[in-house]
Design an enzyme around this catalytic site. Structure first.
Site, PDB file in Angstrom:
ATOM      1  CB  SER A  86     -14.220   3.026  10.380  1.00 17.80           C
ATOM      2  OG  SER A  86     -14.940   1.941   9.859  1.00 17.80           O
TER       3      SER A  86
ATOM      4  CE  LYS B 155      -4.282  -4.319   0.454  1.00 19.44           C
ATOM      5  NZ  LYS B 155      -4.968  -3.156   1.193  1.00 19.44           N
TER       6      LYS B 155
ATOM      7  CE  LYS C 118     -12.866  -1.959   5.597  1.00 17.38           C
ATOM      8  NZ  LYS C 118     -12.482  -2.001   6.948  1.00 17.38           N
ATOM      9  CD  GLU C 119      -7.577  -5.356   2.504  1.00 20.71           C
ATOM     10  OE1 GLU C 119      -8.793  -5.353   2.957  1.00 20.71           O
ATOM     11  OE2 GLU C 119      -6.871  -4.620   2.656  1.00 20.71           O
TER      12      GLU C 119
ATOM     13  CG  HIS D  32      -3.463  -7.702   4.886  1.00 20.98           C
ATOM     14  ND1 HIS D  32      -3.319  -6.775   5.658  1.00 20.98           N
ATOM     15  CD2 HIS D  32      -4.628  -7.089   4.208  1.00 20.98           C
ATOM     16  CE1 HIS D  32      -4.235  -5.831   5.769  1.00 20.98           C
ATOM     17  NE2 HIS D  32      -5.044  -6.152   4.846  1.00 20.98           N
ATOM     18  NE  ARG D  33      -6.261  -5.535   8.766  1.00 20.42           N
ATOM     19  CZ  ARG D  33      -5.194  -4.991   9.162  1.00 20.42           C
ATOM     20  NH1 ARG D  33      -4.579  -6.025   9.854  1.00 20.42           N
ATOM     21  NH2 ARG D  33      -4.698  -3.933   8.915  1.00 20.42           N
TER      22      ARG D  33
ATOM     23  CG  ASN E  22      -7.152  -4.949  -3.625  1.00 18.03           C
ATOM     24  OD1 ASN E  22      -8.099  -4.073  -3.525  1.00 18.03           O
ATOM     25  ND2 ASN E  22      -7.049  -6.073  -2.787  1.00 18.03           N
TER      26      ASN E  22
ATOM     27  CG  ASP F 260      -9.274  -3.165   9.285  1.00 11.97           C
ATOM     28  OD1 ASP F 260     -10.130  -3.438   8.663  1.00 11.97           O
ATOM     29  OD2 ASP F 260      -8.210  -2.451   8.648  1.00 11.97           O
TER      30      ASP F 260
ATOM     31  CG  ASP G  49      -2.254  -0.774   1.083  1.00  6.94           C
ATOM     32  OD1 ASP G  49      -2.242  -1.794   0.310  1.00  6.94           O
ATOM     33  OD2 ASP G  49      -3.243  -0.327   1.540  1.00  6.94           O
TER      34      ASP G  49
END
Ligand code: DC
Length: 670
Positions: A202, A432, A348-349, A404-405, A95, A321, A52
């Site tokens: 958020s 990421k 999200k992703e 990634h998460r 992304n 997240d 990112d």
């Protein structure tokens, strides 16, 4: 970073130690853009190096910003006071939502001829609410694909800032952040008002934005969470230098680790309880589930408290997240855990509600899900060492959806009570936000040696063991031990010390070998920090190694050093006695052979390509002499372990041999 197709995490049993976390993604990309919009230079310390931030840095360079990187310190020379580029520019945003949204806003307010594109997933992530808001204030933005989604084309705006600008707050807070960071560009003689439509999600991310804007000279007036006013005459001012806090969302995996794993506790360096990042509140949720946490200005310490963990019901709007980590902690709880108000997971992703549910189910858990909530039921834990809780965790290959998460969360499943390894597909997706996540995990996690897999590849000289073993190691992300190099280095060090390679000097050579100052760095072998790679790789080096290797005391002295290579996540060991003596319990042993003629020919080609002249006949005679000595010595002679699989690679390509060993390994794991 692990760039293998998958990473098999062995069953992990405990964790202890300190981890340094990379810089926050949210702070890093905000700081980069704000520094770019200032006049003069800003030195950014502890910047996250990730996909990112790389996307953002590349875009800023395209715009004409000065970017000078020195490790994690990056100096940005801003665009303030300079003319922006007049020519058309196309940006590739990958992304990276944290780059796409604020850049879109800044470019739309500033104007020019810009195109913003990304990977296919980026073109599925909504941006319509931001574009609507930007059009409302006079921005000229066109959709190049589907309405409401990137790619976008941006032209010269006709700004109208006298009435409040509405922006929806209930899909992504990044839209409001984008406007808050971009509009000071246009705040000349009049104040600019932004009005949030719908309930703002958020909010903590907006707090980060406001906090950082203040550091850059922009004092936003906030009225509740509905109206934000950028005062007339606002101007970005560089703070000169700024430190990026460690990422609080990344911290969640190690907070969870401390809560789940047995051991002396985990210390996280780089972020503390007073962080400006909303995700730091994950620590409260982890405490509710049972974690014991203490904190200082820039650190956290976590220990296992309640065990099993306690199932909770939690509104996660404030930690969207990090809340994913709670879903995996829930597997270790005493009852179900329900996470609510997580609609943002869907955009999200990947659709994270679908992803977390699917992957938890693969592990054997029962999961229920709704439009904006998820309930995860635990899998049985062993509360007492001998309690029966076996057979509930399923062996799973975790799909990671380029998210990634998902990858980081599910690594925590490796602490399961059934000691079942967990496969993480596409582990490099962690790049990421946390390229070295798995290295950090392995630096604090521990497990019994029996859980750390070793693949042994033994065989005669020039059979291609080294190439095969190192290629298989690279495919699996495992460590690699070239045990022959240890004997070669030992012989080299002995000669250097004025010793002979005969039995008379056995004790002295063994003493040398016991404290051998050897280091492996990629292909290089260093003795006392001196590169001895070429010296030990010669034919003479091999002969000398063969001589010292018949001495029992020398073999004995090298055992501990060889065992020390068995580290997470696994090991490929090549040599003569890996399967018979050093790692007798290894789950896969391969005995590699090839005809003496073949081996001599291969070695001949190798030497010729290095410009060393030699004859086939003398090489073959040397090989056979070495084979004879290695096979006839009294200790650890060269021979196949009883349970070794034979692989004759005389007529196989390297690729075919690698594929064969990987196939054996896979069938052994199934
Ligand atoms: O694999 P290599 O050619 O680098 O090994 C050099 C010598 O070291 C070999 O002739 C025998 C000895 N060796 C050994 O005795 N045991 C091992 N595990 C590896 C090598």
């Amino acid at each position: 970073m692990f760039s293998t197709a998958f990473l098999d995490l062995p069953a992990l049993q405990g964790a202890a130690g300190t981890v340094m976390l990379p810089g926050s993604k949210s702070i890093s990309n905000r700081v980069l853009l704000l520094s770019a919009l200032c006049q003069g230079t800003t030195v950014v310390h502890d910047l996250l190096d990730s996909d990112d931030t790389r996307v953002m840095l590349a875009a800023l360079k395209q715009l004409g910003c000065g970017v000078q990187a020195d490790g994690t310190t990056v100096t940005i020379t801003g665009l303030g006071g300079h003319a922006w580029p007049a020519e058309a520019i196309e940006f590739f945003m990958g992304n990276a939502g944290t780059a796409m949204r604020p850049l879109t806003a800044a470019l739309a307010v500033q104007g020019g001829d810009f195109t913003l594109k990304g990977v296919p997933r980026m073109h599925e992530r909504p941006i319509g609410d931001l574009v609507d808001a930007l059009r409302e204030l006079g921005g000229a933005i066109d959709y190049l694909g589907n309405d409401g989604f990137p790619p976008l084309r941006i032209r010269q705006p006709a700004l109208q800032l006298d009435k409040p600008i509405p922006v929806r707050g209930d899909v992504s807070s990044q839209f409001l952040t984008a406007l808050l960071m971009a509009l000071p560009l246009a705040a000349g003689h009049q104040a600019i008002t932004i009005e949030v439509v719908g309930e703002l999600i958020s909010k903590p991310y907006i707090e980060i934005t406001l906090n950082l804007l203040a550091r850059y000279g922009i004092a936003i007036e906030r009225q509740g969470w509905e109206r934000f006013v950028i005062p007339a005459g606002s101007r970005y001012r560089s703070p000169g230098s700024i430190h990026v806090e460690a990422d609080a969302s990344s911290a969640s995996y190690f907070i969870a680790l401390g809560a789940i794993a047995k051991g002396a506790g985990i210390r996280i360096q780089g972020v503390g309880a007073d962080s400006i990042q909303g995700d730091i509140r994950f620590m409260d949720a982890a405490e509710q589930m049972g974690a014991k946490i203490t904190s200082g200005p820039n650190w956290l310490e976590i220990q296992r408290g309640a065990w099993p963990l306690k199932g909770i019901t939690l509104d996660c709007n404030h930690i969207p997240d990090a809340a994913m980590t709670l879903a995996v902690m829930a597997l270790y709880a005493n009852g179900p855990t329900t996470l609510t108000n997580i609609a943002s997971w869907r955009v999200k992703e990947t659709d994270r509600i679908v992803a977390m549910a699917a992957e938890c189910r693969k592990l054997g858990a029962t999961v229920e899900e709704g439009p904006d909530w998820i309930t995860v039921h635990p899998l049985p834990q062993r509360q007492f060492p001998n309690a029966l809780a076996k057979g509930q965790w399923q062996r799973a290959s975790i799909h990671t959806y380029d998210d990634h998460r998902v990858a980081m969360c599910f690594s925590l499943a490796a602490f399961n009570a059934d000691h079942i390894p967990v496969r993480i597909e596409d582990p490099k997706c962690v790049a990421k936000t946390f390229p070295d996540y798995f290295e950090a995990l392995f630096s604090v996690a521990h497990t019994a040696a029996k859980h750390i897999p070793v693949i042994c590849i033994d065989g005669p000289t020039a059979s291609g063991k080294g190439t095969l073993a190192s290629r298989v190691a690279a495919q699996l992300g495992y460590h690699y031990l070239d045990s022959g190099a240890l004997y070669r280095v030992t012989a080299f060090a002995a000669l250097q010390a004025g010793l002979t390679l005969e039995a008379a000097d056995e004790a002295a050579i063994a003493t040398l070998a016991r404290a051998l100052p050897v280091r492996f760095e990629g292909e290089q072998v260093l003795l006392n920090d001196v590169d001895v790679t070429d010296a030990i790789r010669s034919e003479q080096g091999g002969m000398n190694a063969s001589k010292v290797s018949v001495l029992p005391a020398v073999r004995d002295a090298l055992v501990q050093l060889q065992h020390s290579f068995q580290r997470l996540p696994g090991l490929l060991a090549d040599g003569r006695d890996m399967g018979t003596v050093i790692f007798p319990d290894a789950p896969l042993k391969v005995f590699l052979t090839a005809s003496a003629a073949q081996r001599a020919e291969r070695r001949h080609k190798q030497l010729i390509s290095k410009g060393i002249s030699t004859t086939l006949d003398s090489l073959r005679a040397d090989l056979e002499a070495r084979d004879a000595r290695d096979s006839s010595r009294s200790v650890a002679p060269l021979k196949a372990a009883q349970d070794a699989l034979q692989l004759d690679n005389s007529s196989l390509s390297i690729e075919a041999s690698v594929a064969q060993v990987l196939a054996w390994w896979q069938s052994q794991r199934d």
